[in-house]
Design a protein around this motif. Structure first.
Motif, PDB file in Angstrom:
ATOM      1  N   ALA A  16      18.566  21.449   2.655  1.00 21.30           N
ATOM      2  CA  ALA A  16      17.154  21.774   2.411  1.00 21.30           C
ATOM      3  C   ALA A  16      16.830  23.153   2.986  1.00 21.30           C
ATOM      4  O   ALA A  16      16.107  23.955   2.385  1.00 21.30           O
ATOM      5  N   ARG A  17      17.393  23.429   4.149  1.00 23.40           N
ATOM      6  CA  ARG A  17      17.167  24.729   4.786  1.00 23.40           C
ATOM      7  C   ARG A  17      17.706  25.852   3.903  1.00 23.40           C
ATOM      8  O   ARG A  17      17.051  26.853   3.661  1.00 23.40           O
ATOM      9  N   ARG A  18      18.920  25.624   3.392  1.00 20.08           N
ATOM     10  CA  ARG A  18      19.513  26.661   2.544  1.00 20.08           C
ATOM     11  C   ARG A  18      18.724  26.854   1.249  1.00 20.08           C
ATOM     12  O   ARG A  18      18.527  27.972   0.790  1.00 20.08           O
ATOM     13  N   MET A  54      24.709  32.483  17.220  1.00 21.04           N
ATOM     14  CA  MET A  54      24.894  31.313  18.089  1.00 21.04           C
ATOM     15  C   MET A  54      23.902  30.214  17.667  1.00 21.04           C
ATOM     16  O   MET A  54      22.692  30.371  17.830  1.00 21.04           O
ATOM     17  N   GLY A  55      24.422  29.107  17.118  1.00 18.90           N
ATOM     18  CA  GLY A  55      23.557  28.060  16.567  1.00 18.90           C
ATOM     19  C   GLY A  55      23.157  28.454  15.155  1.00 18.90           C
ATOM     20  O   GLY A  55      21.991  28.445  14.796  1.00 18.90           O
ATOM     21  N   CYS A  56      24.191  28.788  14.350  1.00 23.36           N
ATOM     22  CA  CYS A  56      23.953  29.417  13.029  1.00 23.36           C
ATOM     23  C   CYS A  56      23.516  28.424  11.969  1.00 23.36           C
ATOM     24  O   CYS A  56      23.124  28.828  10.871  1.00 23.36           O
ATOM     25  N   SER A  60      22.868  30.795   6.361  1.00 22.05           N
ATOM     26  CA  SER A  60      22.179  31.742   5.460  1.00 22.05           C
ATOM     27  C   SER A  60      21.599  32.946   6.194  1.00 22.05           C
ATOM     28  O   SER A  60      21.594  34.055   5.651  1.00 22.05           O
ATOM     29  N   HIS A  61      21.085  32.737   7.428  1.00 22.74           N
ATOM     30  CA  HIS A  61      20.537  33.900   8.149  1.00 22.74           C
ATOM     31  C   HIS A  61      21.634  34.948   8.370  1.00 22.74           C
ATOM     32  O   HIS A  61      21.442  36.125   8.108  1.00 22.74           O
ATOM     33  N   LEU A  62      22.790  34.472   8.865  1.00 21.43           N
ATOM     34  CA  LEU A  62      23.889  35.413   9.148  1.00 21.43           C
ATOM     35  C   LEU A  62      24.298  36.143   7.871  1.00 21.43           C
ATOM     36  O   LEU A  62      24.453  37.369   7.860  1.00 21.43           O
ATOM     37  N   ILE A  82      28.646  30.195  14.852  1.00 24.57           N
ATOM     38  CA  ILE A  82      29.104  29.003  15.588  1.00 24.57           C
ATOM     39  C   ILE A  82      27.955  27.999  15.661  1.00 24.57           C
ATOM     40  O   ILE A  82      26.794  28.384  15.865  1.00 24.57           O
ATOM     41  N   ASP A  83      28.291  26.732  15.447  1.00 21.46           N
ATOM     42  CA  ASP A  83      27.291  25.667  15.566  1.00 21.46           C
ATOM     43  C   ASP A  83      27.993  24.389  15.987  1.00 21.46           C
ATOM     44  O   ASP A  83      29.148  24.152  15.609  1.00 21.46           O
ATOM     45  N   ILE A  84      27.271  23.572  16.742  1.00 20.15           N
ATOM     46  CA  ILE A  84      27.853  22.324  17.230  1.00 20.15           C
ATOM     47  C   ILE A  84      27.924  21.270  16.115  1.00 20.15           C
ATOM     48  O   ILE A  84      28.660  20.298  16.222  1.00 20.15           O
ATOM     49  N   SER A  85      27.166  21.505  15.040  1.00 19.86           N
ATOM     50  CA  SER A  85      27.132  20.536  13.951  1.00 19.86           C
ATOM     51  C   SER A  85      28.202  20.845  12.901  1.00 19.86           C
ATOM     52  O   SER A  85      28.166  21.892  12.253  1.00 19.86           O
ATOM     53  N   GLY A 104      31.544  24.517  17.279  1.00 17.54           N
ATOM     54  CA  GLY A 104      31.740  24.634  18.718  1.00 17.54           C
ATOM     55  C   GLY A 104      30.416  24.648  19.458  1.00 17.54           C
ATOM     56  O   GLY A 104      29.344  24.738  18.848  1.00 17.54           O
ATOM     57  N   ASP A 105      30.540  24.579  20.781  1.00 15.02           N
ATOM     58  CA  ASP A 105      29.354  24.547  21.644  1.00 15.02           C
ATOM     59  C   ASP A 105      29.038  25.982  22.068  1.00 15.02           C
ATOM     60  O   ASP A 105      29.903  26.674  22.607  1.00 15.02           O
ATOM     61  N   LEU A 106      27.807  26.423  21.842  1.00 10.74           N
ATOM     62  CA  LEU A 106      27.469  27.805  22.210  1.00 10.74           C
ATOM     63  C   LEU A 106      27.506  28.026  23.722  1.00 10.74           C
ATOM     64  O   LEU A 106      27.488  29.173  24.188  1.00 10.74           O
ATOM     65  N   ALA A 107      27.589  26.942  24.493  1.00 16.99           N
ATOM     66  CA  ALA A 107      27.695  27.081  25.939  1.00 16.99           C
ATOM     67  C   ALA A 107      29.140  27.291  26.386  1.00 16.99           C
ATOM     68  O   ALA A 107      29.404  27.581  27.555  1.00 16.99           O
ATOM     69  N   ASN A 121      20.445  34.610  17.896  1.00 18.93           N
ATOM     70  CA  ASN A 121      20.184  33.253  18.364  1.00 18.93           C
ATOM     71  C   ASN A 121      18.818  32.856  17.793  1.00 18.93           C
ATOM     72  O   ASN A 121      17.782  33.176  18.354  1.00 18.93           O
ATOM     73  N   ILE A 122      18.877  32.209  16.612  1.00 20.63           N
ATOM     74  CA  ILE A 122      17.654  32.007  15.823  1.00 20.63           C
ATOM     75  C   ILE A 122      17.216  30.547  15.877  1.00 20.63           C
ATOM     76  O   ILE A 122      17.925  29.657  15.378  1.00 20.63           O
ATOM     77  N   LEU A 123      16.080  30.299  16.496  1.00 16.48           N
ATOM     78  CA  LEU A 123      15.481  28.953  16.569  1.00 16.48           C
ATOM     79  C   LEU A 123      16.478  27.923  17.119  1.00 16.48           C
ATOM     80  O   LEU A 123      16.486  26.776  16.703  1.00 16.48           O
ATOM     81  N   SER A 124      17.343  28.370  18.010  1.00 17.91           N
ATOM     82  CA  SER A 124      18.406  27.523  18.557  1.00 17.91           C
ATOM     83  C   SER A 124      18.428  27.648  20.085  1.00 17.91           C
ATOM     84  O   SER A 124      17.915  28.615  20.636  1.00 17.91           O
ATOM     85  N   PRO A 125      19.073  26.684  20.765  1.00 21.15           N
ATOM     86  CA  PRO A 125      19.149  26.792  22.227  1.00 21.15           C
ATOM     87  C   PRO A 125      19.995  27.990  22.662  1.00 21.15           C
ATOM     88  O   PRO A 125      20.777  28.522  21.873  1.00 21.15           O
TER      89      PRO A 125
HETATM   90  C1  LIG Z   1      16.598  24.481  14.354  1.00 20.05           C
HETATM   91  S1  LIG Z   1      18.308  24.631  13.992  1.00 20.05           S
HETATM   92  C2  LIG Z   1      18.407  26.359  13.607  1.00 20.05           C
HETATM   93  C3  LIG Z   1      19.622  26.678  12.781  1.00 20.05           C
HETATM   94  C4  LIG Z   1      19.668  28.125  12.252  1.00 20.05           C
HETATM   95  N1  LIG Z   1      19.737  29.097  13.330  1.00 20.05           N
HETATM   96  C5  LIG Z   1      18.481  28.387  11.368  1.00 20.05           C
HETATM   97  O1  LIG Z   1      17.503  29.002  11.841  1.00 20.05           O
HETATM   98  O2  LIG Z   1      18.496  27.966  10.190  1.00 20.05           O
HETATM   99  C6  LIG Z   1      19.093  24.558  15.604  1.00 20.05           C
HETATM  100  C7  LIG Z   1      20.614  24.625  15.511  1.00 20.05           C
HETATM  101  O3  LIG Z   1      21.161  24.698  16.821  1.00 20.05           O
HETATM  102  C8  LIG Z   1      22.394  23.959  16.801  1.00 20.05           C
HETATM  103  N2  LIG Z   1      22.773  23.630  18.185  1.00 20.05           N
HETATM  104  C9  LIG Z   1      22.103  22.836  19.057  1.00 20.05           C
HETATM  105  N3  LIG Z   1      22.789  22.785  20.229  1.00 20.05           N
HETATM  106  C10 LIG Z   1      23.905  23.550  20.084  1.00 20.05           C
HETATM  107  C11 LIG Z   1      25.016  23.872  20.931  1.00 20.05           C
HETATM  108  N4  LIG Z   1      25.109  23.403  22.188  1.00 20.05           N
HETATM  109  N5  LIG Z   1      25.971  24.681  20.440  1.00 20.05           N
HETATM  110  C12 LIG Z   1      25.910  25.175  19.170  1.00 20.05           C
HETATM  111  N6  LIG Z   1      24.890  24.885  18.322  1.00 20.05           N
HETATM  112  C13 LIG Z   1      23.901  24.092  18.770  1.00 20.05           C
HETATM  113  C14 LIG Z   1      22.062  22.763  15.922  1.00 20.05           C
HETATM  114  O4  LIG Z   1      23.223  22.102  15.458  1.00 20.05           O
HETATM  115  C15 LIG Z   1      21.242  23.431  14.823  1.00 20.05           C
HETATM  116  O5  LIG Z   1      22.056  23.875  13.759  1.00 20.05           O
END
Ligand SMILES: C[S@@+](CC[C@H](N)C(=O)[O-])C[C@H]1O[C@@H](n2cnc3c(N)ncnc32)[C@H](O)[C@@H]1O
Length: 240
Positions: A16-18, A54-56, A60-62, A82-85, A104-107, A121-125
């Protein structure tokens, strides 16, 4: 990842996001503004640069930012996401073959020290230790956070409490300031008209809907059209 991680971010959410990003340019002003800032702060004198998102999510943003850098500013960008999902990265790798996609984990990323010119780092932790580790000494850190009116039309339906109907990012900005030296910031605010099909995608794409009741979701999905507000802050920092 050393072991599988359960995530609320599903394949449906990423698709849906894409759809919103690629079919109606829901975040296009954001991609353009970020490309312009990368050019201004990191790329004027370079032919090529490396960028990690980080948390891509679904990528699509990248992809859009790299494409903007290529077509508008004639820069060659090596893009890494990189994304944990796993679901997000599967979507990204199916849609955009010319990037490096990592589950992978961005941490705790599998990259060497001081490898990247730009971190997105867009809308992500965030994990500031890890971001500092992999960013080059003169690298740029770009974080996008929601501003007060981000998706306010959804918040007004989902939350009864007025304080939750707008968004405060004061704590996030404070943490950014503690870890990076702020060089620039920019607020991007616009409304975008959505027909019913795209309202459905909007409801599917946002974690906000996780807190909604069935009745609230129905109320949203019954709308024929809506004007939706996108209100974001772009923070740009250098290493301290
Ligand atoms: C609100 S979404 C934003 C995704 C993307 N940046 C965008 O704006 O469309 C938050 C993202 O952060 C990822 N995320 C959460 N914790 C993470 C972690 N520890 N390592 C990597 N990705 C993580 C989630 O899987 C999710 O894809």
């Amino acid at each position: 990842m050393p072991r599988p991680v359960k995530s609320m971010y599903s394949r449906n959410l990423f698709q849906a996001r894409r759809k919103l990003i690629t079919e109606i340019g829901f975040f296009e002003p954001l991609s353009q503004a970020i490309a312009e800032m990368i050019y201004k702060h990191a790329a004027i004198e370079r032919e090529s640069l490396s960028l990690i998102d980080m948390g891509c999510g679904e990528g699509s943003h990248l992809s859009n930012i790299c494409e903007n850098m290529r077509s508008k500013y004639q820069k060659i960008v090596t893009g890494v996401g990189i994304d944990i999902s796993k679901e997000g990265i599967l979507e990204a790798s199916r849609s955009y073959a010319n990037k490096i996609w990592t589950v992978g984990d961005l941490a705790n990323t599998p990259f060497m020290n001081e490898q990247f010119d730009v971190i997105l780092n867009i809308l992500s932790p965030s994990n500031y230790n890890e971001f500092n580790r992999v960013l080059k000494a003169d690298g740029l850190f770009i974080k996008v956070v929601p501003q007060s009116s981000y998706l306010k039309e959804l918040r007004e339906i989902i939350y009864n409490q007025p304080e939750k109907q707008s968004y405060s990012n004061v704590d996030i900005v404070e943490r950014f300031n503690e870890n990076f030296q702020v060089m620039d910031s920019s607020r991007i605010c616009y409304t975008i008209p959505l027909g019913n099909t795209f309202i459905q995608s909007l409801v599917q794409m946002t974690p906000l809907a996780w807190e909604a009741t069935k009745e609230q979701v129905k109320l949203l999905l019954d709308e024929d059209s809506a004007q939706i507000t996108v209100d974001l802050e772009i923070l740009i920092g250098k290493k301290r």
